[in-house]
Scaffold this active site. Sequence first.
Site, PDB file in Angstrom:
ATOM      1  N   CYS A 182       0.866  -1.174   0.000  1.00 37.64           N
ATOM      2  CA  CYS A 182       0.000   0.000   0.000  1.00 37.64           C
ATOM      3  C   CYS A 182       0.904   1.226   0.000  1.00 37.64           C
ATOM      4  CB  CYS A 182      -0.939  -0.016   1.204  1.00 37.64           C
ATOM      5  SG  CYS A 182      -0.078  -0.080   2.798  1.00 37.64           S
ATOM      6  N   THR A 183       0.372   2.389   0.318  1.00 43.57           N
ATOM      7  CA  THR A 183       1.161   3.618   0.236  1.00 43.57           C
ATOM      8  C   THR A 183       2.297   3.638   1.251  1.00 43.57           C
ATOM      9  OG1 THR A 183      -0.837   4.791  -0.456  1.00 43.57           O
ATOM     10  CG2 THR A 183       1.049   6.132   0.222  1.00 43.57           C
TER      11      THR A 183
END
Length: 282
Positions: A182-183
């Site tokens: 994810c980020t």
Amino acid sequence: MQIVNISAYKFVTLNDRETLRPALLAECQARDLKGTVLLAPEGINIFLAGSREAIDGIVGWLRADARFADLAPKESLSDHQPFRRLLVRLKKEIITMRYPLIRPEDGRAPSLPPATLKRWLDQGHDDDGREVVMLDTRNGFEVAVGTFRDAVEYGIRKFTEFPPAIAAHKDDFAGKTVVSFCTGGIRCEKAAIHMQEIGLQHVYQLEGGILKYFEEVGADHYDGDCFVFDHRTALNAELLPAGPKQCFACRAVVTPEEQQSADYIPGQRCPHCADHQARAAT
């Protein structure tokens, strides 16, 4: 003045949220910081921006608390303040999944350093010879800005849709090594724990998420930019603001090419707004 942007999180039990919130808010206000901090029973999630002195000061203040002593923020730089205001909020979860039995503080899936992931992707398999599958745990509009090459993603609109999506595709990963990403690491950490709980055996989370991967190894095996939830919209592999912008009317991501359209008026509308209006009229 150059602005320092940090993101950080930690899963740790916080039983003093009611008193921690005003103290943290006051410390951030005193340093003229902007951004959002979430406090929940399961931990803390931080997105803040300000001067170098202010950022170093708030990180030092947090680390003075034994619970946050090992807090490891990820940094990027910008020419302008990407946040409009400061919020310190109390939440039920620092990332909403609605699976209360998942408690990362009690045990987490193995994390995979960016350099190791790059090596696995370079060689086409993990160190045991298994195929490596990259699993994007982000929302569909984030994925559209950029993701790892050949990554699996389910077009989810919010993180609460991830558990049923992975349950429906669990058998696709038999005999393979799955690396969730994810980020910044928080969603893929919860996702990896959930995948272990439903019986997937070879599961890792990308340590520090996409931003840490950019910082340590660059953009190898990654196509596009990384969406971020502030006014920069997206960062490139140098952790600098990239070309995409987010429409404040419909929240769609507007590519540099779409920004040339007559339908794009910053802060008012974009080609996606026009598409929505056209479909509504038919």
